[in-house]
Design an enzyme around this catalytic site. Structure first.
Site, PDB file in Angstrom:
ATOM      1  N   TRP A  99       0.830  -1.206   0.000  1.00 28.18           N
ATOM      2  CA  TRP A  99       0.000   0.000   0.000  1.00 28.18           C
ATOM      3  C   TRP A  99       0.862   1.252   0.000  1.00 28.18           C
ATOM      4  O   TRP A  99       0.564   2.233  -0.683  1.00 28.18           O
ATOM      5  CB  TRP A  99      -0.965   0.004   1.189  1.00 28.18           C
ATOM      6  CG  TRP A  99      -1.920  -1.147   1.133  1.00 28.18           C
ATOM      7  CD1 TRP A  99      -2.037  -2.168   2.029  1.00 28.18           C
ATOM      8  CD2 TRP A  99      -2.885  -1.429   0.107  1.00 28.18           C
ATOM      9  NE1 TRP A  99      -3.003  -3.047   1.637  1.00 28.18           N
ATOM     10  CE2 TRP A  99      -3.536  -2.625   0.463  1.00 28.18           C
ATOM     11  CE3 TRP A  99      -3.253  -0.787  -1.081  1.00 28.18           C
ATOM     12  CZ2 TRP A  99      -4.542  -3.196  -0.320  1.00 28.18           C
ATOM     13  CZ3 TRP A  99      -4.253  -1.351  -1.863  1.00 28.18           C
ATOM     14  CH2 TRP A  99      -4.879  -2.542  -1.479  1.00 28.18           C
ATOM     15  N   ASP A 166      -1.527   6.761   6.290  1.00 28.68           N
ATOM     16  CA  ASP A 166      -2.576   5.824   5.874  1.00 28.68           C
ATOM     17  C   ASP A 166      -2.803   4.887   7.057  1.00 28.68           C
ATOM     18  O   ASP A 166      -1.985   4.016   7.337  1.00 28.68           O
ATOM     19  CB  ASP A 166      -2.103   5.048   4.637  1.00 28.68           C
ATOM     20  CG  ASP A 166      -3.076   3.945   4.214  1.00 28.68           C
ATOM     21  OD1 ASP A 166      -4.128   3.776   4.873  1.00 28.68           O
ATOM     22  OD2 ASP A 166      -2.785   3.257   3.215  1.00 28.68           O
ATOM     23  N   LYS A 190     -11.772  -2.066   7.240  1.00 29.22           N
ATOM     24  CA  LYS A 190     -11.023  -2.881   8.188  1.00 29.22           C
ATOM     25  C   LYS A 190     -11.508  -2.660   9.627  1.00 29.22           C
ATOM     26  O   LYS A 190     -11.782  -3.621  10.312  1.00 29.22           O
ATOM     27  CB  LYS A 190      -9.526  -2.604   8.092  1.00 29.22           C
ATOM     28  CG  LYS A 190      -8.822  -3.358   6.966  1.00 29.22           C
ATOM     29  CD  LYS A 190      -8.826  -2.628   5.665  1.00 29.22           C
ATOM     30  CE  LYS A 190      -8.140  -3.388   4.548  1.00 29.22           C
ATOM     31  NZ  LYS A 190      -7.555  -2.469   3.561  1.00 29.22           N
TER      32      LYS A 190
HETATM   33  C1  LIG Z   1      -6.957  -2.047   2.437  1.00 31.55           C
HETATM   34  C2  LIG Z   1      -5.925  -0.978   2.441  1.00 31.55           C
HETATM   35  C3  LIG Z   1      -5.848   0.006   1.434  1.00 31.55           C
HETATM   36  C4  LIG Z   1      -6.747  -0.001   0.230  1.00 31.55           C
HETATM   37  O1  LIG Z   1      -8.008   0.407   0.544  1.00 31.55           O
HETATM   38  P1  LIG Z   1      -9.130   0.623  -0.570  1.00 31.55           P
HETATM   39  O2  LIG Z   1     -10.226   1.225   0.228  1.00 31.55           O
HETATM   40  O3  LIG Z   1      -9.439  -0.727  -1.141  1.00 31.55           O
HETATM   41  O4  LIG Z   1      -8.589   1.539  -1.599  1.00 31.55           O
HETATM   42  C5  LIG Z   1      -4.901   0.983   1.564  1.00 31.55           C
HETATM   43  N1  LIG Z   1      -4.045   1.014   2.599  1.00 31.55           N
HETATM   44  C6  LIG Z   1      -4.080   0.088   3.577  1.00 31.55           C
HETATM   45  C7  LIG Z   1      -3.118   0.168   4.709  1.00 31.55           C
HETATM   46  C8  LIG Z   1      -5.013  -0.936   3.513  1.00 31.55           C
HETATM   47  O5  LIG Z   1      -5.058  -1.863   4.489  1.00 31.55           O
END
Ligand SMILES: *Cc1c(COP(=O)(O)O)cnc(C)c1O
Length: 355
Positions: A99, A166, A190
């Protein structure tokens, strides 16, 4: 049989969230309408959105000068929105996983990107520690929890540059010093809600510094000004997010969540370290308390498929590791009860006995 949902995302939600979401699909807030069919401008939903934003601020102790917005496009759209809104010339990024590297790729479209450190060569099994953030970086971006590789930065780095994180897979898992950050973002699927909404916490004075024109929908200011109602927001995921936030508050807030998360993770890591069949893949000091990655020990490699079937038969769902790591990954987000972690540990013990 009750399933134990270890999926990485979309993932387990609290029973409170599921129960209230199901009831609102039938009849939302006594309106006689389903949450799936109400106007986002109706007073009942406006109240939901306001309460959700207020609870984010309360739970994370968000100081004055910050706004909370609900956005579309997933965390992946934030990979582009962050540099669009903040990158003037140069940004610094820490490369700790898939990511993070996806975020780096997008930032390069907007300016110079200094990747201050990377653990890619070690298949992202650890978090690089000794890196220098250039003085002239417009911001420093890091991924607090690496969902795929099971490493986590469970602290708020002290940096001079503006700080962006993030936190998709560990937001609300611990208290965060928001005052250190300029933007925190998290896809909901999540630790918050079903997929479809992304949370962003934005320091208002970080905005308005870039000269490039920003498309309306990609400008944080648009959504801040209109309190997440510039266009139709993802109504149902925001409703579900509110339920989860209420549940967090009822549980004692994020400090209480952290305590439980550490307990759950310890139970599982202790078993991984004890059991002769398994071993962890992430550096011990960087182990995530959200995503626990493990593989069969080398001499038991051929038992992988068999353990997978064994765990499935015992009610475990979603423990297959990401293809880039292999083996297993147990995602034990906030909503995961300790009893499910104990059920997985019991299955690991039993499997060891049989071999
Ligand atoms: C799941 C995830 C993403 C991607 O998320 P989307 O909503 O599918 O774009 C980005 N960063 C992290 C750390 C993730 O766990």
């Amino acid at each position: 049989m009750k399933k134990h949902n270890f999926s990485a995302g979309p993932s387990i939600l609290s029973e409170y969230t599921i129960r209230n979401a199901a009831a609102a699909v039938e009849n939302f807030a006594g309106t006689g309408l389903s949450i799936l069919e109400v106007s986002h401008r109706g007073k009942e939903f406006v109240a939901v959105c306001e309460e959700a934003r207020a609870l984010v601020k309360e739970l994370l102790d968000v100081p004055a000068g910050y706004e909370v917005v609900f956005l579309g496009g997933g965390a992946s759209l934030q990979f582009c929105m962050v540099p669009y809104n903040l990158l003037k010339k140069k940004a610094a990024y820490l490369d700790t996983g898939t990511w993070a590297s996806n975020a780096i790729k997008e930032a390069k479209l907007f300016g110079e990107v200094d990747v201050v450190a990377s653990s890619k060569e070690a298949n992202y099994s650890f978090i690089p520690k000794d890196y220098v953030i250039p003085e002239d970086a417009d911001y420093f971006h890091f991924t607090s929890n690496n969902t795929i590789f099971g490493t986590e930065m469970r602290y708020d780095p002290d940096v001079k540059a503006r700080l962006v994180s993030d936190m998709s897979s560990d937001i609300f898992s611990r208290p965060v010093d928001v005052s250190k950050y300029d933007i925190i973002y998290a896809g909901a699927q999540k630790n918050l809600a079903p997929a479809g909404v992304t949370l962003a916490i934005v320091r208002e004075d970080a905005l308005g510094q870039v000269e490039r024109p920003i498309p309306t929908m990609l400008n944080y200011s648009t959504h801040i000004k209109k309190e997440s109602m510039f266009n139709t927001p993802p109504v149902f995921p925001i409703f579900a997010a509110l339920q989860t936030l209420q549940w967090y508050k009822e549980q004692g807030g994020v400090a209480a969540m952290e305590k439980k998360n550490i307990e759950k993770a310890s139970v599982l890591y202790d078993e991984i370290d004890r059991n002769r069949l398994f071993k962890g893949t992430a550096a011990v000091e960087d182990r995530s308390i959200m995503n626990v990655c493990f593989v069969m020990n080398d001499e038991y490699k051929e038992l992988e498929a068999e353990f997978s079937a064994f765990a499935t038969a015992a009610g475990m769902v979603g423990i297959k590791g990401h293809r880039s790591v292999g083996g297993f990954r147990a995602s034990i987000y906030n909503a995961m009860p300790k009893s499910s972690v104990e059920a997985l540990v019991a299955a690991m013990k039993e499997f060891e006995k049989q071999h």
